[in-house]
Structure formats: structure tokens, C-alpha cells
Design an enzyme around this catalytic site. Structure first.
Site, mmCIF file in Angstrom:
data_model
loop_
_atom_site.group_PDB
_atom_site.id
_atom_site.type_symbol
_atom_site.label_atom_id
_atom_site.label_comp_id
_atom_site.label_asym_id
_atom_site.label_seq_id
_atom_site.Cartn_x
_atom_site.Cartn_y
_atom_site.Cartn_z
ATOM 1 N N LYS A 271 -4.996 -15.858 -5.349
ATOM 2 C CA LYS A 271 -5.493 -15.158 -4.170
ATOM 3 C C LYS A 271 -4.986 -13.718 -4.154
ATOM 4 O O LYS A 271 -4.134 -13.346 -4.966
ATOM 5 C CB LYS A 271 -5.060 -15.889 -2.901
ATOM 6 C CG LYS A 271 -3.552 -15.962 -2.688
ATOM 7 C CD LYS A 271 -3.204 -16.759 -1.453
ATOM 8 C CE LYS A 271 -1.683 -16.806 -1.256
ATOM 9 N NZ LYS A 271 -1.302 -17.540 -0.024
ATOM 10 N N TYR B 102 9.232 14.917 4.936
ATOM 11 C CA TYR B 102 8.876 14.954 6.351
ATOM 12 C C TYR B 102 10.073 14.670 7.257
ATOM 13 O O TYR B 102 10.922 13.824 6.950
ATOM 14 C CB TYR B 102 7.792 13.916 6.645
ATOM 15 C CG TYR B 102 6.403 14.330 6.219
ATOM 16 C CD1 TYR B 102 5.771 15.419 6.789
ATOM 17 C CD2 TYR B 102 5.716 13.607 5.239
ATOM 18 C CE1 TYR B 102 4.486 15.801 6.405
ATOM 19 C CE2 TYR B 102 4.438 13.970 4.853
ATOM 20 C CZ TYR B 102 3.830 15.072 5.442
ATOM 21 O OH TYR B 102 2.567 15.440 5.053
#
Length: 369
Positions: free
Chosen positions: A38, A257
Site C-alpha cells: 500500500k 526562516y
């Protein structure tokens, strides 16, 4: 994508994937060993993983969604493929068309699949999912037992009885023994139906509840099925990011940042062309108060410096000889001693999330096929 044009290169070792499956098969001591593919085979690609595993001997696969199942079927016509998330309303014809098997986890799903089989005049196979403690999907154990007692399953072929362990990665958790006991009792109500309980970590439990079929996922892709112990699995993924700029930050200057990382002395900074848009999670950011991720640069482990941004990571490479690295070089983000479980821990999460987040902007290199 040509590697020279990519900000990062994701190398996937299909021989290691196959070797991991064989190790798990042998550990299962006679039970069939399936493979959970999956989430695009945990990020490495269904179209590559399924044929490699089938060539190694795997014959049964589990996915989460119907679309994943049809992709797996397109590259492997002879495999048995189960869809874990069950039967969405109105999708039974697609399962029949592609020879797929839903995992039925509610009375409504069972009734819809049975009605489709009656209308088609065929007893098509499906799995029955019993919940033994997860409280997520599946029939409650007493509900599954009642359905069996009522004879409510003759219209289709119950090809597998399954449940899911809650805490197999915590070997001494008391819920595991309770789940095993409950599932073994339920199994008696489904005589002749193969039973499956174990995920990757369950295969390594001392109680060895391997039954008829085991369903490893994470361990196939190199994740450690035994947290706190040495990892027996071979690494499957290697992630490298490309240096696009080298610069010096003076003492007291900030990087990234929000100015949460300040240079302590003059520091050399490498900026690489990988960021959280590529699946390397922002939580791996480094500040002056918290260590973040690390990379291997010219054989030296180097810490991140500042925030992981959308497209870039900055790394303090002051410990690397200046003439050992240059613009365009690759640095290792996963591999060379930095395992997927370590990356997950440095991101404040688990390796599963990192693997399944790796983006599509990398050049992908498959080896060992």
C-alpha cells in the site's frame, strides 16, 4: 527525470527488498509470507516493487485502495491481491473484473459482496476482517462469530480471516496476548479458512502467532520491526540531495526562516535542493535549542542549520575539509549509516511517515532488479 536535472536522487535497491522478504518468509516458519504494498509500496513504487517481490516468491499482496490494486494487477497477472480498506459502495464489479479481493470489515460490506455474488452466480473470494482490539476497521469478534454461526457467508468464498495487532512493536504489551487469544478463539468458528494476524513486528513476537499467512509491510522496505534491537533488515532506500550553493555565515548571523539558528563562530553552510515538498519533513529543522536532521557530506556527519523549507535544506558543513565538497555534489540524507528509523526519530515521527512522504521530484534510480 535525468539525474543531472534533479535536486535529489532516490535510489531503491530491489535486491534488498527481495532479500528482506525472504528473511521474513523464513522467520514465519512455514506460514505463507505476503507483502503489503500500500501507499505506492511505501513510497518506492508499486510497479517496481510487486514484480520484484513476485520474482522472489511472493504470491499474495495487500494494498489499501482499489486503484492501488488495479496498478498491482497491471504488472502481475498471477498474484492474489487484497484491498485492506474494504468494499466501497458500488465497487464490487471492479473487483470481479480485475480478479481482486476485498477485505470485508462490516456487515454492510458482507451483505453487498454476497448480493453481488448471488447476482453474478459466482462464489467470489474475499477476506473477513475481525477487530480484536484496534477499534478502527473490522467486525467485532462476537459479530464475526455470530455471522459464522448464522451461516451468513455461503454466497461468497471466505478466503482469509484476518485481524490486526495493536502493539506488536512493543513485545510485552498485554494487549497482544489478549488479541492472540481472541483471534484463536474466533478462528475455530471459521474451520478451513486460512487465518492471518501478524504484521512485520508480529513475525518477531516470542509467541509466534504466524498462523497461515503473515502480512509484513514496513520491514520489507528496511524499517526495523524490533525497535530498541538491532535491525535485521537490509536498507532499501538511499536518498541524496544536491548541493546548489556553498557560503560562509559569520559569527552571530542567522540561517533560515525565523532566525532560529545562529552561527556560533564562522560556519560554512551548504544549501541542498531538497525540502519538505520532497517529503523530508519540516520537523527535522534545527534551532539553537534543538538538534535537527543530519546528512553525510564527504563521509562526515553534518547537522542541519535552521529550518527545513519547502525546497531547500541548509547544512553546517564546517567539519568537512573545504576542498572536499563543491557545488553540484550529492550529500546523503537517508543511507550511509543514517537509517530510516533514525530519520523518523529526528523528524519527531516514525520511519513509516518518512518513507511514504518521499516525493516525486527526485530522479529515481532502481538497482538490483
Amino acid at each position: 527525470m535525468p539525474e543531472a536535472e534533479a535536486g535529489g536522487i532516490l535510489t531503491i535497491d530491489l535486491a534488498a527488498l527481495a532479500a528482506n522478504w525472504r528473511l521474513l518468509r523464513d522467520r514465519a516458519r512455514g506460514a505463507e509470507c505476503a507483502a503489503v504494498v500500500k501507499a505506492d509500496a511505501y513510497g518506492i513504487g508499486i510497479e517496481a516493487a510487486v514484480p520484484a517481490l513476485f520474482a522472489a516468491g511472493c504470491r499474495t499482496f495487500f494494498v489499501a485502495h482499489l486503484q492501488e490494486a488495479t496498478r498491482a494487477r497491471a504488472v502481475c497477472q498471477d498474484a492474489t491481491i487484497y484491498v485492506l480498506n474494504g468494499l466501497l459502495v458500488g465497487t464490487a464489479p471492479a473487483y470481479a473484473t480485475h480478479g481482486l479481493r476485498p477485505v470485508l470489515g462490516s456487515r454492510e460490506e458482507i451483505e453487498e459482496w454476497a448480493a453481488f455474488c448471488r447476482a453474478a452466480g459466482r462464489r467470489l473470494p474475499a477476506a473477513v476482517h475481525a477487530d480484536t482490539g484496534m477499534n478502527r476497521l473490522g467486525l467485532r469478534a462476537e459479530e464475526a462469530a455470530a455471522l459464522a454461526a448464522e451461516g451468513a457467508l455461503p454466497d461468497f468464498e471466505p478466503a482469509l480471516l484476518m485481524s490486526h495487532l495493536v502493539s506488536a512493536d512493543e513485545p510485552d504489551h498485554p494487549v497482544t496476548a489478549r488479541q492472540i487469544a481472541a483471534f484463536l478463539a474466533l478462528r475455530e468458528r471459521f474451520p478451513g479458512v486460512p487465518a492471518s494476524l501478524c504484521n512485520s513486528s508480529g513475525i518477531f513476537l516470542r509467541l509466534q502467532p504466524h498462523l497461515d499467512l503473515v502480512r509484513p509491510g514496513y520491514a520489507l522496505y528496511g524499517g526495523n520491526p524490533m525497535p530498541g534491537a538491532d535491525n535485521p533488515m537490509r536498507p532499501v532506500v538511499h536518498l541524496a540531495g544536491r548541493i546548489i550553493q556553498l557560503r560562509w555565515a559569520a559569527d552571530g548571523e542567522t540561517v533560515g526562516y525565523n532566525a532560529h539558528w545562529t552561527a556560533q563562530g564562522r560556519r560554512r553552510i551548504a544549501t541542498i535542493s531538497v525540502g519538505y515538498a520532497d517529503g523530508y519533513l519540516r520537523a527535522a529543522s534545527a534551532t539553537n535549542l534543538k538538534a535537527g536532521g543530519e546528512a553525510v557530506v564527504a563521509g562526515v556527519r553534518c547537522p542541519f542549520a535552521g529550518r527545513v523549507s519547502m525546497d531547500l535544506i541548509t547544512i553546517d558543513v564546517s567539519g568537512v575539509p573545504e576542498d572536499s565538497i563543491a557545488r553540484g555534489d550529492l550529500v546523503t540524507l537517508i543511507g550511509d549509516g543514517i537509517g530510516i528509523d533514525e530519520v523518523g526519530a529526528r523528524c519527531g515521527t516514525i520511519g513509516y511517515e518518512v518513507l511514504t512522504s518521499l516525493g516525486r521530484r527526485y530522479a529515481r534510480r532502481y538497482v538490483g532488479s
